[in-house]
Design a protein around this motif. Structure first.
Motif, PDB file in Angstrom:
ATOM      1  N   MET A   1     -30.231  92.276  22.690  1.00 33.68           N
ATOM      2  CA  MET A   1     -31.126  91.403  21.964  1.00 33.68           C
ATOM      3  C   MET A   1     -31.335  90.134  22.792  1.00 33.68           C
ATOM      4  N   PRO A   2     -32.571  89.740  23.078  1.00 29.34           N
ATOM      5  CA  PRO A   2     -32.821  88.539  23.874  1.00 29.34           C
ATOM      6  C   PRO A   2     -32.486  87.267  23.091  1.00 29.34           C
ATOM      7  N   LEU A   3     -32.137  86.234  23.834  1.00 23.91           N
ATOM      8  CA  LEU A   3     -31.817  84.942  23.228  1.00 23.91           C
ATOM      9  C   LEU A   3     -33.042  84.379  22.524  1.00 23.91           C
ATOM     10  N   SER A   4     -32.877  84.042  21.253  1.00 26.29           N
ATOM     11  CA  SER A   4     -33.978  83.436  20.505  1.00 26.29           C
ATOM     12  C   SER A   4     -33.527  82.284  19.614  1.00 26.29           C
ATOM     13  N   VAL A   5     -32.184  82.106  19.472  1.00 28.64           N
ATOM     14  CA  VAL A   5     -31.678  81.016  18.628  1.00 28.64           C
ATOM     15  C   VAL A   5     -30.525  80.340  19.364  1.00 28.64           C
ATOM     16  N   PHE A   6     -30.744  79.087  19.739  1.00 28.66           N
ATOM     17  CA  PHE A   6     -29.834  78.313  20.584  1.00 28.66           C
ATOM     18  C   PHE A   6     -29.317  77.108  19.808  1.00 28.66           C
ATOM     19  N   GLY A   7     -28.058  76.746  20.022  1.00 29.32           N
ATOM     20  CA  GLY A   7     -27.492  75.566  19.386  1.00 29.32           C
ATOM     21  C   GLY A   7     -26.939  74.592  20.413  1.00 29.32           C
ATOM     22  N   PHE A   8     -27.153  73.311  20.190  1.00 29.20           N
ATOM     23  CA  PHE A   8     -26.635  72.261  21.062  1.00 29.20           C
ATOM     24  C   PHE A   8     -25.913  71.252  20.189  1.00 29.20           C
ATOM     25  N   ILE A   9     -24.673  70.934  20.560  1.00 27.20           N
ATOM     26  CA  ILE A   9     -23.885  69.948  19.817  1.00 27.20           C
ATOM     27  C   ILE A   9     -23.657  68.749  20.722  1.00 27.20           C
ATOM     28  N   VAL A  10     -24.061  67.585  20.251  1.00 31.61           N
ATOM     29  CA  VAL A  10     -23.889  66.341  20.995  1.00 31.61           C
ATOM     30  C   VAL A  10     -22.892  65.456  20.247  1.00 31.61           C
ATOM     31  N   LYS A  11     -21.984  64.835  20.992  1.00 34.85           N
ATOM     32  CA  LYS A  11     -20.953  63.983  20.392  1.00 34.85           C
ATOM     33  C   LYS A  11     -21.273  62.528  20.686  1.00 34.85           C
ATOM     34  N   GLY A  12     -21.306  61.712  19.637  1.00 38.93           N
ATOM     35  CA  GLY A  12     -21.556  60.285  19.790  1.00 38.93           C
ATOM     36  C   GLY A  12     -21.007  59.518  18.604  1.00 38.93           C
ATOM     37  N   PRO A  13     -20.587  58.286  18.825  1.00 41.33           N
ATOM     38  CA  PRO A  13     -20.024  57.471  17.743  1.00 41.33           C
ATOM     39  C   PRO A  13     -20.982  57.356  16.559  1.00 41.33           C
ATOM     40  N   GLY A  14     -20.448  57.586  15.374  1.00 39.77           N
ATOM     41  CA  GLY A  14     -21.231  57.431  14.155  1.00 39.77           C
ATOM     42  C   GLY A  14     -22.095  58.616  13.760  1.00 39.77           C
ATOM     43  N   TYR A  15     -22.192  59.627  14.602  1.00 39.33           N
ATOM     44  CA  TYR A  15     -22.985  60.793  14.232  1.00 39.33           C
ATOM     45  C   TYR A  15     -22.306  61.563  13.105  1.00 39.33           C
ATOM     46  N   SER A  26     -40.580  77.411  17.842  1.00 35.82           N
ATOM     47  CA  SER A  26     -41.896  77.763  18.355  1.00 35.82           C
ATOM     48  C   SER A  26     -42.431  79.052  17.730  1.00 35.82           C
ATOM     49  N   GLY A  27     -41.644  79.675  16.899  1.00 35.67           N
ATOM     50  CA  GLY A  27     -42.000  80.991  16.401  1.00 35.67           C
ATOM     51  C   GLY A  27     -41.385  82.083  17.260  1.00 35.67           C
ATOM     52  N   LEU A  28     -41.130  81.782  18.530  1.00 36.86           N
ATOM     53  CA  LEU A  28     -40.483  82.723  19.435  1.00 36.86           C
ATOM     54  C   LEU A  28     -39.063  82.298  19.785  1.00 36.86           C
ATOM     55  N   PHE A  29     -38.781  80.993  19.623  1.00 34.56           N
ATOM     56  CA  PHE A  29     -37.479  80.464  20.016  1.00 34.56           C
ATOM     57  C   PHE A  29     -37.145  79.286  19.109  1.00 34.56           C
ATOM     58  N   THR A  30     -35.888  79.216  18.673  1.00 35.73           N
ATOM     59  CA  THR A  30     -35.443  78.133  17.812  1.00 35.73           C
ATOM     60  C   THR A  30     -34.237  77.457  18.435  1.00 35.73           C
ATOM     61  N   THR A  31     -34.243  76.132  18.414  1.00 33.70           N
ATOM     62  CA  THR A  31     -33.120  75.340  18.885  1.00 33.70           C
ATOM     63  C   THR A  31     -32.645  74.445  17.749  1.00 33.70           C
ATOM     64  N   PHE A  32     -31.347  74.486  17.492  1.00 34.01           N
ATOM     65  CA  PHE A  32     -30.719  73.576  16.548  1.00 34.01           C
ATOM     66  C   PHE A  32     -29.941  72.545  17.351  1.00 34.01           C
ATOM     67  N   VAL A  33     -30.121  71.261  17.038  1.00 31.71           N
ATOM     68  CA  VAL A  33     -29.375  70.179  17.663  1.00 31.71           C
ATOM     69  C   VAL A  33     -28.594  69.482  16.561  1.00 31.71           C
ATOM     70  N   VAL A  34     -27.287  69.306  16.788  1.00 26.61           N
ATOM     71  CA  VAL A  34     -26.428  68.698  15.786  1.00 26.61           C
ATOM     72  C   VAL A  34     -25.614  67.590  16.442  1.00 26.61           C
ATOM     73  N   ALA A  46     -20.281  74.012  14.694  1.00 28.23           N
ATOM     74  CA  ALA A  46     -20.420  75.275  15.418  1.00 28.23           C
ATOM     75  C   ALA A  46     -20.367  76.453  14.455  1.00 28.23           C
ATOM     76  N   GLN A  47     -19.466  76.391  13.507  1.00 31.99           N
ATOM     77  CA  GLN A  47     -19.371  77.478  12.536  1.00 31.99           C
ATOM     78  C   GLN A  47     -20.652  77.578  11.713  1.00 31.99           C
ATOM     79  N   ALA A  48     -21.209  76.425  11.318  1.00 30.91           N
ATOM     80  CA  ALA A  48     -22.469  76.425  10.566  1.00 30.91           C
ATOM     81  C   ALA A  48     -23.611  76.976  11.413  1.00 30.91           C
ATOM     82  N   LEU A  49     -23.628  76.631  12.698  1.00 26.33           N
ATOM     83  CA  LEU A  49     -24.668  77.156  13.585  1.00 26.33           C
ATOM     84  C   LEU A  49     -24.597  78.675  13.671  1.00 26.33           C
ATOM     85  N   VAL A  50     -23.398  79.195  13.818  1.00 19.36           N
ATOM     86  CA  VAL A  50     -23.216  80.648  13.897  1.00 19.36           C
ATOM     87  C   VAL A  50     -23.678  81.307  12.593  1.00 19.36           C
TER      88      VAL A  50
END
Length: 101
Positions: A1-15, A26-34, A46-50
């Motif tokens: 199955m090709p990659l179509s759902v990507f997650g990125f986790i960024v760490k910063g004070p107060g987030y 885009s309809g073809l690819f989804t990115t979640f940023v947390v 990460a567990q929620a993203l999965v």
């Protein structure tokens, strides 16, 4: 199955994951940023993203390789987890960003 759902986790004070997040689709690819403040919150994010179908997770450069390894153990082998790294030439500039004031 090709990659179509990507997650990125960024760490910063107060987030807080429930307030600091975005979805790009885009309809073809989804990115979640947390955004999270610490590693414990990152594990929950990460567990929620999965749960939301993310196939690949990338951690920002604020996470260590040790934390990435712990995250892999927490999530399991089915979702690859990587961490952003910088070239040795960027080490000084990166250290300056994280230096204590």
């Amino acid at each position: 199955m090709p990659l179509s759902v990507f997650g990125f986790i960024v760490k910063g004070p107060g987030y807080k994951a429930d307030a600091h997040n975005a979805q790009l689709s885009s309809g073809l690819f989804t990115t979640f940023v947390v955004g999270v403040a610490d590693f414990a919150a990152a594990q929950l994010a990460a567990q929620a993203l999965v749960t939301n179908g993310v196939q690949l997770i990338e951690l920002c450069g604020g996470f260590t390789e040790s934390e990435a390894a712990q995250m892999r153990q927490h999530i399991g082998p089915n979702v690859p987890i990587g961490v952003v790294v910088y070239s040795p030439a960027q080490a000084t500039a990166l250290a300056n960003l994280f230096a204590s004031s």
